[in-house]
Each structure stands twice: as structure tokens, then as C-alpha cells.
Design an enzyme around this catalytic site. Sequence first.
Site, PDB file in Angstrom:
ATOM      1  N   SER A 163     -47.267 -32.335  28.570  1.00 23.45           N
ATOM      2  CA  SER A 163     -46.224 -31.650  29.316  1.00 23.45           C
ATOM      3  C   SER A 163     -46.104 -32.221  30.659  1.00 23.45           C
ATOM      4  O   SER A 163     -46.108 -33.360  31.081  1.00 23.45           O
ATOM      5  CB  SER A 163     -46.584 -30.245  29.261  1.00 23.45           C
ATOM      6  OG  SER A 163     -45.183 -29.486  29.858  1.00 23.45           O
ATOM      7  N   ASP A 183     -38.988 -28.893  19.675  1.00 23.14           N
ATOM      8  CA  ASP A 183     -39.886 -28.249  21.167  1.00 23.14           C
ATOM      9  C   ASP A 183     -38.535 -27.718  21.981  1.00 23.14           C
ATOM     10  O   ASP A 183     -37.613 -28.270  22.270  1.00 23.14           O
ATOM     11  CB  ASP A 183     -40.229 -29.572  21.828  1.00 23.14           C
ATOM     12  CG  ASP A 183     -41.125 -29.050  23.189  1.00 23.14           C
ATOM     13  OD1 ASP A 183     -40.754 -28.162  23.665  1.00 23.14           O
ATOM     14  OD2 ASP A 183     -42.270 -29.946  23.386  1.00 23.14           O
ATOM     15  N   HIS A 222     -43.911 -26.930  21.316  1.00 24.97           N
ATOM     16  CA  HIS A 222     -44.501 -27.566  22.569  1.00 24.97           C
ATOM     17  C   HIS A 222     -45.973 -27.484  22.441  1.00 24.97           C
ATOM     18  O   HIS A 222     -46.627 -28.355  22.982  1.00 24.97           O
ATOM     19  CB  HIS A 222     -44.026 -26.860  23.902  1.00 24.97           C
ATOM     20  CG  HIS A 222     -44.266 -27.586  25.096  1.00 24.97           C
ATOM     21  ND1 HIS A 222     -43.827 -28.953  25.263  1.00 24.97           N
ATOM     22  CD2 HIS A 222     -44.904 -27.452  26.076  1.00 24.97           C
ATOM     23  CE1 HIS A 222     -44.033 -29.279  26.505  1.00 24.97           C
ATOM     24  NE2 HIS A 222     -44.545 -28.410  27.028  1.00 24.97           N
TER      25      HIS A 222
END
Length: 273
Positions: A96, A224, A253
Amino acid sequence: MPTYQSPVDGTTLAYQDYGTGSPIVFVAGWSLNGDMWEYQVQFFLEHGYRCILPDRRGHGRSDRPSGGYDADTRADDLAALLNLLDLRDTTIVAHSAGGGETVRYLSRHGSERVARIALLAPAIPFMLRTDDNPVGVPEAALKESLRQLRTDRPQWFADRAQGYFATHLRPGTSQAMIDAELQRCMSAAPYAALEVQRLTFTTDFRADVAALTVPTLLLHGVPDQSIPIHIASRQAVKLAPHAVLREYEDAGHGLYLTHQAEVNGEILGFIKG
């Protein structure tokens, strides 16, 4: 737990260091810390790798300063750790927001110490919608999300838990694991969480991605909801000269948890070439 000082402002930063062999540096996602990688660390230790897990400033066991949450400073913090440990032939695995830190590290400090990078659901190359980035997130949507995060941070995470794990597509993630990860997210300093989230979505990493010279593996879930694949990895793979994208049809995610066996295998194969 070992610590070191940021070369930028002296902030004390914590890290974990396990094993021997070729080093892997695991860069945590937003609001998370090095402990998020527990199911990767055991796997790679068993395969003979050294695992290093930094906690970014404001996260985990690191200090909580009032500044330095921009991508440049976070990249410099990462560089200081690689320099301190004199790491060579390093693999960086990042999730991320850690993807932005990783590509900014390489553009600022070069690839002398880094052989390859594996980015899981990375928030690159540019998340915000602008005239020259029409696929991005609208500014109004970002502002509303940040408002909700400021108003009720626990509820913000709770509302997104199902989408984070894509439990409607990949059943089997225990409620205990979900609860533990939400608590881990809440461990970050509130100010740091807001700043890193804001800067993750407003920092343009397109030039950094285009300048990558190392082999790059992108792993991203199609559904996601946190970092949509069409904004992120599907754009990044077009820019990065040596990138490969692996898409997961049933991953949210949190694929480092829900798809830990597949993800670990992908990264191991990538390292071995």
C-alpha cells in the site's frame, strides 16, 4: 528492540531483524507496522532469508514526531536503515503506502543496495484525480474520507473491514484475524495516520515509477476497494520499465493475509528469478 535515528530530524525509528542470508526489507502499509508481515517472515526465515521490518515514524514502536510524514522524509528514513545495516542485494517487499516510499527511495537514493522490489496493492503511481490523471480518486471523495477518519477513526476502519479482506469472495479469514488487524491499524498515532493517508493520495509518484531500473513485481486484487487496481497497479505496470503485474480475482487490500500462501510463493519465485 533495535532503533536508529532519522538523518532528517533525529526521530528514533524502530525495526526488527531476524535470520541470516539474503536480506528482505518489509515496508508496512498505512497505519500498520512491521508485525503485519508475521505470515511472510516465518515463511522466508524457513527458506533461509534475513527479514528486516521497520516501523515508519508515527507507527508501531517508532517515535511520533509532529512532522516528516512526506514521501521524501519517509524514503530517507528507509535509506538510513539500509545504510546502517549495510544491506546489499536487497529485496524490498512493500504494501500500500509503503509502495510509494519504496519507489521514492529508489529515485532519491538509487538501486546500489536494492536488487528487486515486490509491491502488494501499492498506492502508486498517482491516486488523485487531476486533469492529466483522469482515472484517479476525486478530490471531494478524498476530503470526505479524511473527514470521516478525523471524526470516528475506529468506525472508519470497521466500515472497511469486509472490503479490506474481500470476505464475500474469499471466505475463510477468521474474525479473530480481522479484529487483530483492525487493532493493529489503530495502533498508529492519529496525527500520523491522517498525514500519511492524505499524502499517500496526493503525492505524484509517476516520475519515480517511470525511473525504476530494478525488476518489479506488482501483486494486486481486482476487487481491492482501498487502492483500486485500475488507478494503481494497472497504471504502474505501464510506466515501470521492468514490471510484471499479477492480478488476484478474489483478493481485497489485505491479500498479504487472505492469500498468504499464494503471495509468499509469488515473492519467493520472483526473488529466485
